[in-house]
Write a protein that holds these residues in place. Sequence first.
Motif, short mmCIF file in Angstrom:
data_model
loop_
_atom_site.label_atom_id
_atom_site.label_comp_id
_atom_site.label_asym_id
_atom_site.label_seq_id
_atom_site.Cartn_x
_atom_site.Cartn_y
_atom_site.Cartn_z
N VAL A 220 0.83 -1.20 0.00
CA VAL A 220 0.00 0.00 0.00
C VAL A 220 0.86 1.25 0.00
N PRO A 227 -5.11 1.16 -6.19
CA PRO A 227 -5.99 1.36 -5.03
C PRO A 227 -7.19 0.43 -5.03
N TYR A 228 -7.55 -0.12 -6.18
CA TYR A 228 -8.70 -1.02 -6.25
C TYR A 228 -8.31 -2.45 -5.87
N LEU A 232 -8.44 0.26 -1.31
CA LEU A 232 -8.37 1.66 -0.91
C LEU A 232 -9.48 2.47 -1.57
N THR A 406 -6.32 10.10 1.66
CA THR A 406 -6.81 9.32 0.53
C THR A 406 -5.70 9.21 -0.50
N PRO A 407 -5.77 8.25 -1.41
CA PRO A 407 -4.71 8.15 -2.43
C PRO A 407 -4.61 9.42 -3.26
N VAL A 425 -0.40 6.09 -8.68
CA VAL A 425 -1.24 6.39 -7.52
C VAL A 425 -0.37 6.20 -6.29
N THR A 427 0.42 6.72 -2.00
CA THR A 427 -0.20 6.80 -0.67
C THR A 427 0.90 7.00 0.36
#
Length: 592
Positions: A220, A227-228, A232, A406-407, A425, A427
């Motif tokens: 992560v 994210p999917y 997330l 959030t991402p 993406v 995080t």
Amino acid sequence: MATLQGTGIEEDYATESNTELVNIISPISFSIDQALGWVCPGKSDSSGAIIVTAKGGVPNTSGTYLYKLALAGQAQAGPYLDSNYTGRFEPATTGANYRLVKNHNYEVWVGDECKASKIQGVQVLDFATAQVASSDKPEYCYGDDVMLSVINLPSKATTFRWTYPDGEISTVQNPFISNVDANDAGVYHVVISSDICENPILADVNVVLAPYIISCYSAVTDTSVNPYAYGLLGNWHQSTSYVYYGARASSDPAGQTDIRHDGTFADFTDFLSFWSDQDAGKTDTTKWVWNATSTMFNKYGFELENKDPLGRYNAGIYGYDDALAVAVVQNSRFREAAFDGFEDYYFKSGNCDEACPASRSFDFSLFKNKLDSTQSHSGRYSMRVVSGDSVGIMANVTDTDLEGSTPSFVYGYNTCIGKNGLQSVRTNANILVPVFEPMGNKQVLISAWVKEAQNCQCTSYTNSQIHIAFKSSDNDNATIVIAKPAGAIIDGWQRIEQVVTLPPHTVSFSVALEALGSGAAYFDDIRIHPYNANMKSFVYDPQNLRLMAELDENNYATFYEYDDDGTLIRVKRETERGIKTITETRSALIKQ
């Protein structure tokens, strides 16, 4: 054709007219794995025996060699203690006028028909203390292979029985353990039974793992994440709940009541207003007022934290692999509260990822071996602290009321599509479920139950305590607070409760459970939360997940007891005057 043959060597040579046999003799030597001296367990120090076996050279017509036994350094010219053609020297059983003493060194001379000779040194081992079993390395890395071995005994009637640290049994002489982990470390015990000794030979091998750290890789917080794939994004939860506030159509209390029609709103405004088919809609904030918003969920979608319009947080703490709520807290953030009843450390959920188990906000996993099933305030387990020892944890303290993130989507020019597109993406750690991290400039309430392993004819325990320490960035010295048991001793358990004020700029906070006397102390149902918060906690049976106890705002328990069919039969309440039975129910079916 010419053939060359000898001990271990044989070759053919072709000639035009004849065949000749040529012998090539290997030098005389000893079979190292068949040269041994020993004293059997339980026998006298001078009851030793020596067996050696020669090979190579030219044996006599009966296929044997001449062996001569001497003290160390005297085998070349003598004097000799004994001689024979077997290589076996057992004076204690043959009645010879000499003795072989344990831990002493001897030499054996061997000669063949061609006057070739060889000398071999032999030490008489004490099988009661000698290291007859060993491992191939002094210590191992996580994932290495382990080879255990036992010295070769001069007997074909030998059996081996290895007992592993986990209780597994092996009957091979040299076991092989592949891909070792923490469960494979420990003492391996072997029992060797042989016809050369009346009593079995015992040996232990300690398999040691080098210090290691299991690092749970977080996909992560890596450089880029889908994210999917990791939940997330794409998991839809209720975010905020709203309530409609407006006047009622029947607002005159003196008017006649029409139950069928009264109570409707005088006017109503939709929450979402759409101006066109393409419009995303606008929310109304004049009539619709939010009363709760969810701020955190766990991996199973259970709500961990929410807050109301006044900024007051409520939290839920989950255990048993994040499947059951073990505590609910009002007026506290998730990261500010902690509870541990020590019940789910042996709970198995069928999760294959054992190296990276479910995260705990309050984690005593390093002291899992100190959990005790003989004493408990609630449930089945407590933390046993032996005399003079301590068990503790440490947590960071923050002055910042951190919010979850959030991402973030990183865009840039993509040569494949010829325009800007999504590059990655990203995080950070704030997107993960936080661990226990109280806030500075607040009061914290610490509560637990303790039982001392003694027949205490007293009104209070004095040999157990909780050592609380916190350190500020403004001061190098830690502030120490000692929490002692107080109140009534209820069924052997006494409560510890202490209020601690964490000043601003506090950076660390630690709690240590200590046993001071000559006996052990048992701690259970530890909870920490803000002073102005309200906590209830729950204890489940780790085997069948039945609710065993519910602890109220003061950490007093309500106990639930079941029969063999799982039917609730008794409810007990813990009070300052002792444990009282509240209800008891019995039921049965009449046999026809």
